[in-house]
Design an enzyme around this catalytic site. Structure first.
Site, PDB file in Angstrom:
ATOM      1  N   ASP A   1      22.132  67.613  41.359  1.00  0.00           N
ATOM      2  CA  ASP A   1      23.586  67.823  41.240  1.00  0.00           C
ATOM      3  C   ASP A   1      23.854  68.556  39.921  1.00  0.00           C
ATOM      4  O   ASP A   1      23.197  68.278  38.919  1.00  0.00           O
ATOM      5  CB  ASP A   1      24.337  66.474  41.135  1.00  0.00           C
ATOM      6  CG  ASP A   1      24.241  65.646  42.398  1.00  0.00           C
ATOM      7  OD1 ASP A   1      23.805  66.191  43.421  1.00  0.00           O
ATOM      8  OD2 ASP A   1      24.609  64.452  42.343  1.00  0.00           O
TER       9      ASP A   1
ATOM     10  N   LYS B   1       7.580  60.036  54.772  1.00  0.00           N
ATOM     11  CA  LYS B   1       7.473  61.411  54.275  1.00  0.00           C
ATOM     12  C   LYS B   1       7.819  61.474  52.782  1.00  0.00           C
ATOM     13  O   LYS B   1       8.937  61.149  52.378  1.00  0.00           O
ATOM     14  CB  LYS B   1       8.435  62.333  55.052  1.00  0.00           C
ATOM     15  CG  LYS B   1       8.299  62.260  56.564  1.00  0.00           C
ATOM     16  CD  LYS B   1       6.913  62.559  57.071  1.00  0.00           C
ATOM     17  CE  LYS B   1       6.518  64.002  57.083  1.00  0.00           C
ATOM     18  NZ  LYS B   1       5.123  64.172  57.605  1.00  0.00           N
TER      19      LYS B   1
ATOM     20  N   CYS C   1      44.633  37.507  45.288  1.00  0.00           N
ATOM     21  CA  CYS C   1      45.643  38.427  44.764  1.00  0.00           C
ATOM     22  C   CYS C   1      46.727  38.685  45.822  1.00  0.00           C
ATOM     23  O   CYS C   1      47.624  37.867  45.977  1.00  0.00           O
ATOM     24  CB  CYS C   1      44.973  39.700  44.264  1.00  0.00           C
ATOM     25  SG  CYS C   1      45.950  40.526  42.999  1.00  0.00           S
TER      26      CYS C   1
ATOM     27  N   GLY D   1      46.454  38.335  48.876  1.00  0.00           N
ATOM     28  CA  GLY D   1      46.316  37.202  49.793  1.00  0.00           C
ATOM     29  C   GLY D   1      47.045  35.964  49.290  1.00  0.00           C
ATOM     30  O   GLY D   1      47.471  35.112  50.078  1.00  0.00           O
ATOM     31  N   MET D   2      47.180  35.833  47.979  1.00  0.00           N
ATOM     32  CA  MET D   2      47.948  34.727  47.399  1.00  0.00           C
ATOM     33  C   MET D   2      49.435  35.044  47.479  1.00  0.00           C
ATOM     34  O   MET D   2      50.254  34.223  47.897  1.00  0.00           O
ATOM     35  CB  MET D   2      47.530  34.518  45.935  1.00  0.00           C
ATOM     36  CG  MET D   2      48.316  33.459  45.198  1.00  0.00           C
ATOM     37  SD  MET D   2      49.687  34.166  44.233  1.00  0.00           S
ATOM     38  CE  MET D   2      49.911  32.888  43.011  1.00  0.00           C
TER      39      MET D   2
ATOM     40  N   GLU E   1      57.270  44.754  46.488  1.00  0.00           N
ATOM     41  CA  GLU E   1      56.345  45.878  46.704  1.00  0.00           C
ATOM     42  C   GLU E   1      56.630  46.505  48.068  1.00  0.00           C
ATOM     43  O   GLU E   1      56.469  47.708  48.257  1.00  0.00           O
ATOM     44  CB  GLU E   1      54.894  45.380  46.645  1.00  0.00           C
ATOM     45  CG  GLU E   1      53.857  46.462  46.892  1.00  0.00           C
ATOM     46  CD  GLU E   1      52.419  46.007  46.625  1.00  0.00           C
ATOM     47  OE1 GLU E   1      52.199  44.885  46.136  1.00  0.00           O
ATOM     48  OE2 GLU E   1      51.499  46.804  46.906  1.00  0.00           O
TER      49      GLU E   1
ATOM     50  N   HIS F   1      41.311  37.625  40.536  1.00  0.00           N
ATOM     51  CA  HIS F   1      40.197  37.946  41.439  1.00  0.00           C
ATOM     52  C   HIS F   1      38.966  37.136  41.047  1.00  0.00           C
ATOM     53  O   HIS F   1      38.135  37.614  40.271  1.00  0.00           O
ATOM     54  CB  HIS F   1      39.865  39.441  41.353  1.00  0.00           C
ATOM     55  CG  HIS F   1      40.903  40.320  41.968  1.00  0.00           C
ATOM     56  ND1 HIS F   1      40.893  40.655  43.302  1.00  0.00           N
ATOM     57  CD2 HIS F   1      41.995  40.908  41.434  1.00  0.00           C
ATOM     58  CE1 HIS F   1      41.928  41.431  43.569  1.00  0.00           C
ATOM     59  NE2 HIS F   1      42.625  41.598  42.449  1.00  0.00           N
TER      60      HIS F   1
ATOM     61  N   GLU G   1      36.389  36.648  42.608  1.00  0.00           N
ATOM     62  CA  GLU G   1      35.137  37.256  43.089  1.00  0.00           C
ATOM     63  C   GLU G   1      34.390  38.016  41.990  1.00  0.00           C
ATOM     64  O   GLU G   1      33.179  38.181  42.055  1.00  0.00           O
ATOM     65  CB  GLU G   1      35.407  38.186  44.283  1.00  0.00           C
ATOM     66  CG  GLU G   1      36.241  39.436  43.997  1.00  0.00           C
ATOM     67  CD  GLU G   1      37.738  39.235  44.196  1.00  0.00           C
ATOM     68  OE1 GLU G   1      38.200  38.074  44.102  1.00  0.00           O
ATOM     69  OE2 GLU G   1      38.450  40.226  44.425  1.00  0.00           O
TER      70      GLU G   1
HETATM   71  N1  GLN Z   1      49.624  44.764  45.536  1.00  0.00           N
HETATM   72  C1  GLN Z   1      49.628  43.553  44.777  1.00  0.00           C
HETATM   73  C2  GLN Z   1      50.072  43.797  43.351  1.00  0.00           C
HETATM   74  O1  GLN Z   1      50.006  44.900  42.866  1.00  0.00           O
HETATM   75  C3  GLN Z   1      48.292  42.878  44.805  1.00  0.00           C
HETATM   76  C4  GLN Z   1      47.202  43.641  44.112  1.00  0.00           C
HETATM   77  C5  GLN Z   1      45.821  43.174  44.473  1.00  0.00           C
HETATM   78  O2  GLN Z   1      45.644  42.502  45.494  1.00  0.00           O
HETATM   79  N2  GLN Z   1      44.839  43.525  43.689  1.00  0.00           N
HETATM   80  O3  GLN Z   1      50.465  42.893  42.668  1.00  0.00           O
END
Ligand code: GLN
Length: 565
Positions: free
Chosen positions: A147, A187, A386, A388-389, A410, A538, A540
């Site tokens: 590259d 190969k 996030c 999901g919460m 949002e 997060h 995770e």
């Molecule tokens: N969209 C949501 C916010 O900005 C959640 C962001 C996310 O899940 N990382 O607060």
């Protein structure tokens, strides 16, 4: 300080990052202090503005750096917390050099691409190494040999190798395709060409990692050594694996650790990969399964896109499964289908648990809210990360707290009940179109409420509960509850005006910022649901194979129980 550069040959996506992390692990197991750096050859200053469906997950460090998903592999394999010092892009290097030039930092002389850019790269590598007092720095150069973009980074390798030949190694992780009906005719020619490309920029690899479907046979190794002018024993097998945490063990089968130590003139020490061997055994013998549905907006096509965009979530689930002697089975569930046909929700009953990962925008959101409602009512273990919460709070507000048409601003700026809303300070930045700066990023502390599910989960794992990096100078002793530190990446928050109403209806905000203004964890009591919990942060990003994240562990435990029941 010693340096090991890792570059890629033939094509991308062959697991260079995982290979680099595994090299680090092998050395760490010998008692060496290791740190890792990822170099991305793009002009973006960081990964914050990049679309995860195109480039994979945006990984977040404690200090708020938004970077490549490979940094996650490094943190997971090496069990270390990294910072901005461990991440570099072409854009960030140029930005630094140009800023210095504008500030008369070059004493009036002419600044050149070569050697000033490679020298800046070397300076940054040294700084990162010193910061962690590393014996060995592993530096992965993104992209593939040949590259145009990574030539300046290869020039940095050449300069450093020229100055300190005994201290610098270069490893090429290269793809070895297989042909033939059985797919076992390996190969080596493309890799020979990759090595020749390296030769043309004045470099010769010290190791070649042969990424192939199967382990390389002796004949193939000898051929590569002969054709590429490599020392005997320099070709290491990197076959496909079922589980990436096997890779350091595989490398050790080719005695990688001893070979590196010898080449770098380091004293050989005993290897301790006990925990990793145990993990490998657990994965091999696990007899239970956790059927986990990942629910979100349309996930794109092909597995590649999906797994790369949510890699930390998937790894965190795996770690938690291993800790529960189970293996995960992932299903990607598109939430939009439930908007068209709510009857389909019934299909969710077969999953052991449901995860709604982070996300942005309106697509599929009403479908997600229906899924949350279904999980709540049918007592399916639920973990919201996030977004999901936030959507779990919206669902609860609408259907339990009686706040009809509650929403996040949002999606609906006119909602009568903005239970999730943007913070005033973020709003100002957004108005200025400062998208990069308008997010709450990185590690922030939270206080946990006694007797909550969150508190119970974290106290089982005290080590993780110790806050490692506190931004606001709060001392744990100054607070009554247990203090944790977790990483964030979001713009919106639970609106403080609605907390009382939601709590009166039975929702629990079990984690809050130390000033109690920001809601960090939402959960339902155990008496109401086996496991229903969402985090504004997060988790995770802080899960490691040998120290899985406590919230994921509890979620998987509840999921396995549901399946068994
Ligand atoms: N969209 C949501 C916010 O900005 C959640 C962001 C996310 O899940 N990382 O607060």
């Amino acid at each position: 300080m010693k340096y090991i550069f890792v570059a890629g040959g033939v094509m991308s996506s062959v697991g260079k990052g995982v290979a680099a992390a595994s090299i680090g692990k092998v050395l760490q197991a010998r008692g060496l202090a290791v740190t890792a750096i990822k170099i991305d050859p793009y002009v973006n200053v960081d990964a914050g503005t990049m679309n995860p469906t195109e480039h994979g997950e945006v990984y977040v460090l404690d200090d708020g750096t938004e970077c490549d998903q490979d940094m996650g592999n490094y943190e997971r394999f090496l069990d270390l917390d990294f910072s901005r010092a461990n991440y570099m892009t072409t854009g960030s290097v140029y930005l630094e050099v140009i800023t210095r030039e504008r500030n008369l930092g070059f004493g009036g002389r002419c600044v050149h691409v070569v050697p000033d850019i490679p020298l800046e790269v070397i300076k940054k590598i040294n700084l990162a190494g010193k910061k962690k007092q590393a014996d060995v720095v592993i530096i992965e150069i993104g992209g593939t040999i040949g590259d145009y973009q990574n030539v300046l980074f290869l020039e940095a390798v050449r300069l450093l190798k020229f100055k300190k030949p005994e201290d610098v190694l270069l490893a090429l992780v290269s793809y070895i395709p297989s042909l033939g009906s059985g797919g076992n005719e390996l190969k080596t020619k493309p890799t020979q060409h990759a090595v020749r490309s390296l030769n043309s920029v004045g470099l010769r690899p010290d190791f070649v990692f042969g990424r192939a479907a199967v382990p390389l046979d002796e004949k193939r190794k000898e051929k590569l050594e002969f054709m590429c002018g490599l020392e005997k024993g320099s070709v290491i097998s990197a076959p496909d694996v079922q589980n990436i945490y096997q890779i350091p063990l595989n490398f050790e089968k080719d005695e990688l650790g001893s070979k590196i130590l010898k080449k770098l003139g380091l004293r050989s020490r005993v290897t301790d990969l006990t925990g990793w061997r145990k993990l490998e055994r657990t994965v091999r013998t696990a007899s239970r399964t956790a059927d986990i549905a990942i629910v979100g907006k349309y996930f794109g096509t092909g597995n590649f896109v999906l797994t790369d965009s949510y890699i930390s979530v998937l790894e965190a689930i795996k770690h938690a499964c291993y800790a529960n002697a189970a293996l995960p089975k992932f299903s990607w569930v598109d939430s939009e289908q439930f908007e068209k046909d709510p009857k389909k929700l019934r299909e969710l009953a077969r999953y052991s648990g449901i995860v709604v990962p982070g996300g942005f925008g309106s697509r599929g959101v009403e479908g997600i809210i229906r899924v949350v409602e279904y999980a709540r009512k049918h007592k399916i273990p639920y973990l919201g990360l996030c977004y999901g919460m936030q959507l779990a709070v919206v669902e609860f507000a609408r259907h339990v707290a009686g706040l009809k048409s509650a929403h996040t601003t949002e999606i609906d700026s006119e909602t009568p009940h903005p239970v999730i809303d943007i913070l005033p300070e973020q709003r100002e930045k957004l108005a200025r179109k400062d998208y990069g700066g308008s997010m709450r990023l990185g590690a922030y502390p939270a206080v946990l409420q006694a007797k909550s599910i969150a508190h119970m989960a974290y106290s089982k794992n005290k080590k993780d509960a110790q806050s490692k990096s506190l931004k606001h100078g709060n001392k744990p002793s100054a607070l009554s509850g247990m203090l944790i530190s977790e990483r964030h990446r979001h713009r919106y928050e639970v609106n403080p005006d609605y907390i009382e109403k939601i709590e009166k209806a039975g929702g629990v905000f079990s984690g809050r910022s130390p000033d109690r203004r920001l809601m960090e964890i939402f959960e339902l009591p155990r008496s109401k649901h086996p496991f229903f919990l969402g985090t504004q942060f997060h988790p995770e990003f802080k899960s490691r194979p040998l120290s899985p994240h406590p919230l994921f562990v509890e979620f998987i435990k509840a999921s396995i129980k549901k399946r068994a029941g």
